[in-house]
Design an enzyme around this catalytic site. Structure first.
Site, mmCIF file in Angstrom:
data_model
loop_
_atom_site.group_PDB
_atom_site.id
_atom_site.type_symbol
_atom_site.label_atom_id
_atom_site.label_comp_id
_atom_site.label_asym_id
_atom_site.label_seq_id
_atom_site.Cartn_x
_atom_site.Cartn_y
_atom_site.Cartn_z
ATOM 1 N N LYS A 36 -17.823 -23.357 -40.567
ATOM 2 C CA LYS A 36 -16.667 -24.200 -40.234
ATOM 3 C C LYS A 36 -17.011 -25.676 -40.361
ATOM 4 O O LYS A 36 -16.304 -26.459 -40.999
ATOM 5 C CB LYS A 36 -16.178 -23.930 -38.805
ATOM 6 C CG LYS A 36 -15.214 -24.994 -38.273
ATOM 7 C CD LYS A 36 -14.807 -24.724 -36.843
ATOM 8 C CE LYS A 36 -15.762 -25.170 -35.805
ATOM 9 N NZ LYS A 36 -15.680 -26.591 -35.430
ATOM 10 N N ASN A 37 -18.118 -26.093 -39.737
ATOM 11 C CA ASN A 37 -18.442 -27.518 -39.665
ATOM 12 C C ASN A 37 -18.932 -28.101 -40.976
ATOM 13 O O ASN A 37 -19.097 -29.305 -41.097
ATOM 14 C CB ASN A 37 -19.442 -27.769 -38.540
ATOM 15 C CG ASN A 37 -18.790 -27.555 -37.193
ATOM 16 O OD1 ASN A 37 -17.561 -27.513 -37.097
ATOM 17 N ND2 ASN A 37 -19.586 -27.399 -36.160
ATOM 18 N N ARG A 106 -10.104 -32.790 -34.464
ATOM 19 C CA ARG A 106 -10.925 -34.006 -34.408
ATOM 20 C C ARG A 106 -11.582 -34.319 -35.742
ATOM 21 O O ARG A 106 -11.655 -35.455 -36.195
ATOM 22 C CB ARG A 106 -12.042 -33.834 -33.388
ATOM 23 C CG ARG A 106 -11.695 -34.042 -31.959
ATOM 24 C CD ARG A 106 -12.962 -33.989 -31.173
ATOM 25 N NE ARG A 106 -13.922 -34.891 -31.753
ATOM 26 C CZ ARG A 106 -13.873 -36.208 -31.563
ATOM 27 N NH1 ARG A 106 -12.923 -36.720 -30.833
ATOM 28 N NH2 ARG A 106 -14.739 -37.000 -32.133
ATOM 29 N N CYS A 130 -11.954 -34.665 -26.211
ATOM 30 C CA CYS A 130 -11.545 -33.255 -26.132
ATOM 31 C C CYS A 130 -12.168 -32.664 -24.889
ATOM 32 O O CYS A 130 -12.835 -33.355 -24.120
ATOM 33 C CB CYS A 130 -11.928 -32.504 -27.399
ATOM 34 S SG CYS A 130 -13.642 -31.993 -27.418
ATOM 35 N N ARG A 135 -16.180 -38.106 -26.736
ATOM 36 C CA ARG A 135 -16.427 -38.075 -28.184
ATOM 37 C C ARG A 135 -15.918 -39.327 -28.911
ATOM 38 O O ARG A 135 -15.038 -39.238 -29.780
ATOM 39 C CB ARG A 135 -15.861 -36.810 -28.787
ATOM 40 C CG ARG A 135 -16.399 -35.552 -28.119
ATOM 41 C CD ARG A 135 -15.944 -34.283 -28.754
ATOM 42 N NE ARG A 135 -16.575 -34.047 -30.040
ATOM 43 C CZ ARG A 135 -16.349 -32.951 -30.779
ATOM 44 N NH1 ARG A 135 -15.488 -32.054 -30.353
ATOM 45 N NH2 ARG A 135 -16.952 -32.777 -31.924
ATOM 46 N N ASP A 321 -23.962 -26.303 -29.802
ATOM 47 C CA ASP A 321 -22.911 -25.310 -30.051
ATOM 48 C C ASP A 321 -23.333 -23.897 -29.688
ATOM 49 O O ASP A 321 -22.492 -23.002 -29.612
ATOM 50 C CB ASP A 321 -22.468 -25.373 -31.516
ATOM 51 C CG ASP A 321 -21.849 -26.723 -31.873
ATOM 52 O OD1 ASP A 321 -21.684 -27.011 -33.067
ATOM 53 O OD2 ASP A 321 -21.562 -27.504 -30.940
ATOM 54 N N ARG A 413 -10.409 -20.854 -33.640
ATOM 55 C CA ARG A 413 -10.722 -22.085 -34.350
ATOM 56 C C ARG A 413 -12.043 -21.982 -35.107
ATOM 57 O O ARG A 413 -12.247 -22.611 -36.121
ATOM 58 C CB ARG A 413 -10.824 -23.264 -33.369
ATOM 59 C CG ARG A 413 -9.518 -23.741 -32.748
ATOM 60 C CD ARG A 413 -9.760 -25.043 -32.014
ATOM 61 N NE ARG A 413 -10.645 -25.887 -32.797
ATOM 62 C CZ ARG A 413 -11.703 -26.537 -32.277
ATOM 63 N NH1 ARG A 413 -11.984 -26.435 -31.005
ATOM 64 N NH2 ARG A 413 -12.468 -27.279 -33.061
#
Ligand code: EPZ
Length: 434
Positions: A36-37, A106, A130, A135, A321, A413
């Site tokens: 994802k990132n 974000r 968030c 952040r 994470d 997500r």
């Protein structure tokens, strides 16, 4: 008799939730999706050229759908087939993504670098904080300013404009105050089309940053120092199209390693790049797990779990994470573990939910003391954020009885087909009211 928590199903009919009956060992093999990132920032980078960018191994996640909507709102054309995504940004007609879209994701703020470099102007709403922390994006903005952009922040909107007669940013030296992943990526995407040389000191070294450099280089960028904290970019006039495959998601892979550990199971996880998770592999081995790499994947065998302690840090340190999922595993490990969360100021919200399931956890500021228990018990729980949702799924796999997990918006997500993958490994897990 089902040891559910006496919650009749009737009043659960509306809320999407996972129903998990614990106590099953897992077995078999799980395929890890694209990261994802990485995919998110590669999509932002596609704005840097008017040629086609073909991304392969793009994970089917709600965050990816959000980023797609943002690119569409800027005038890009997208063709998404299974895990292939083709993006063409030759007719961009908008340099200001809406607040609604940016507020839902974000990472969309990272588009400010590529939009500015490509269109000479970018107006992007401040992403705001968030659930896991404030952040800020000060380092992103400071970097763009250093590259010569005129920056104004008004009414929650960051306006960045190139004022130089050449309509190009100007290379320079930037020392980041913290090795921010996003700031490194934003500055990289701005510097590749700048005039001259940019040096980013104290840059982030995460594999997702390296993957971005991989795509930019495939597009014709001139970048040195990949994987180090000093990155040098020599600007070019134009970037061209590319065909690129997203790296496997190391956080998803880590989550499945922990699913094997907490259920004391043997699993094969592939594709798997050990260099992306060295700190986590070290802690799993310290906790008593046996990991065997086979060049494509990894086989993990877990038996009795021992307590371990760690502090979250930027890569190659222990990834924040995986802090929550690892904590779930440690609730069942012999002895006392200490976890300190140093990246985000509010990323321990999974603790009260784990305590509801019978975990023994004491919080003191940014540190959690976890004393291993012999069993967890099922309870209705709600996920507060993406990685907290994974932590609750892991705990429910071993809890005595049937757990109902709400807040699946967070899970979707960042985890593609989580329950399907777990079910294929033998877990009793269903999604109610999808
Ligand atoms: C990326 O966020 C990831 N998100 C995050 O993953 C991950 O937790 C984080 O990197 C750290 O590894 C994406 O890539 C989309 P940072 P990012 O800028 O870039 C502070 C997940 O679960 N900071 O490296 O936003 C900041 O407040 C998500 O998938 C400043 O102070 O993270 C934080 O405390 C969550 N000023 C720390 O640095 C700045 O200008 C790390 O943030 C920027 C950051």
């Amino acid at each position: 008799m089902n040891k559910g928590v006496g919650i009749n199903e009737a009043n659960q009919t509306l809320t999407p939730q996972l129903k998990v009956t614990g106590g099953r060992k897992l077995s078999g093999e799980v395929r890890i999706s694209g990261a994802k990132n990485s995919a998110l920032v590669l999509m932002a980078a596609s704005l840097l050229t008017d040629d086609d960018i073909n991304l392969r191994n793009v994970p089917p996640l709600t965050d990816i759908a959000c980023m797609s909507n943002i690119l569409l709102s800027l005038g890009a054309k997208l063709d998404h087939r299974v895990d292939n995504l083709s993006i063409n940004s030759s007719n961009l007609n908008n340099s200001s993504p809406s607040y609604e879209l940016v507020n839902s994701l974000r990472a969309s703020f990272f588009c400010i670098g590529s939009l500015l470099a490509r269109m000479g102007i970018a107006q992007v709403p401040l992403p705001g904080g968030c659930r896991i922390g404030t952040r800020p994006v000060a380092e992103h903005i400071r970097g763009l300013h250093a590259l010569g952009a005129k920056i104004e922040i008004e009414h929650g909107l960051v306006s960045a404009v190139i004022t130089s007669p050449q309509h190009r940013l100007r290379g320079t030296n930037i020392q980041l105050r913290c090795p921010s992943v996003g700031a490194t990526e934003t500055i990289l995407m701005a510097a590749v089309l700048a005039e001259g040389e940019t040096v980013i000191e104290n840059a982030a070294r995460e594999p997702e940053v390296t993957d971005l450099i991989g795509l930019l280089t495939a597009m014709g960028a001139n970048i040195h120092g990949t994987g180090t904290s000093t990155i040098k970019v020599i600007g070019v006039r134009r970037l061209h199209g590319a065909d690129y495959s997203v790296i496997p998601d190391r956080i998803e892979a880590g989550t499945f390693l922990l699913a094997a550990a907490i259920t004391k199971s043997k699993l094969r996880i592939a594709p798997f790049i050990p260099e992306h998770l060295t700190a986590v592999i070290d802690k799993l081995q310290e906790a008593g797990c046996i990991l065997k790499q086979d060049g494509i994947g990894v086989i993990i065998q877990a038996n009795e779990l021992k307590s371990v302690s760690f502090t979250t840090q930027p890569f190659p340190g222990f990834p924040t994470d995986l802090q929550a999922p690892f904590m779930s595993m440690l609730t069942m490990a012999k002895g006392a573990s200490l976890i300190t969360e140093k990246i985000y100021e509010n990323r321990l919200q999974h603790v009260p939910e784990l305590q509801r399931m019978g975990a023994s956890i004491v919080l003191h500021k940014d540190t959690a003391l976890i004393k291993g228990v012999s069993k967890l018990s099922a309870a209705p729980v709600t996920a507060s954020d993406l990685r907290a949702s994974a932590a609750l799924v892991l705990a429910s796999l071993v809890a005595d009885g049937t757990t109902y997990i709400r807040g699946l918006y967070h899970l979707d997500r960042g985890y593609a087909f989580m329950e399907k993958k777990l079910r294929s490994l033998g877990a009793y897990i269903d999604r109610l009211n999808p």
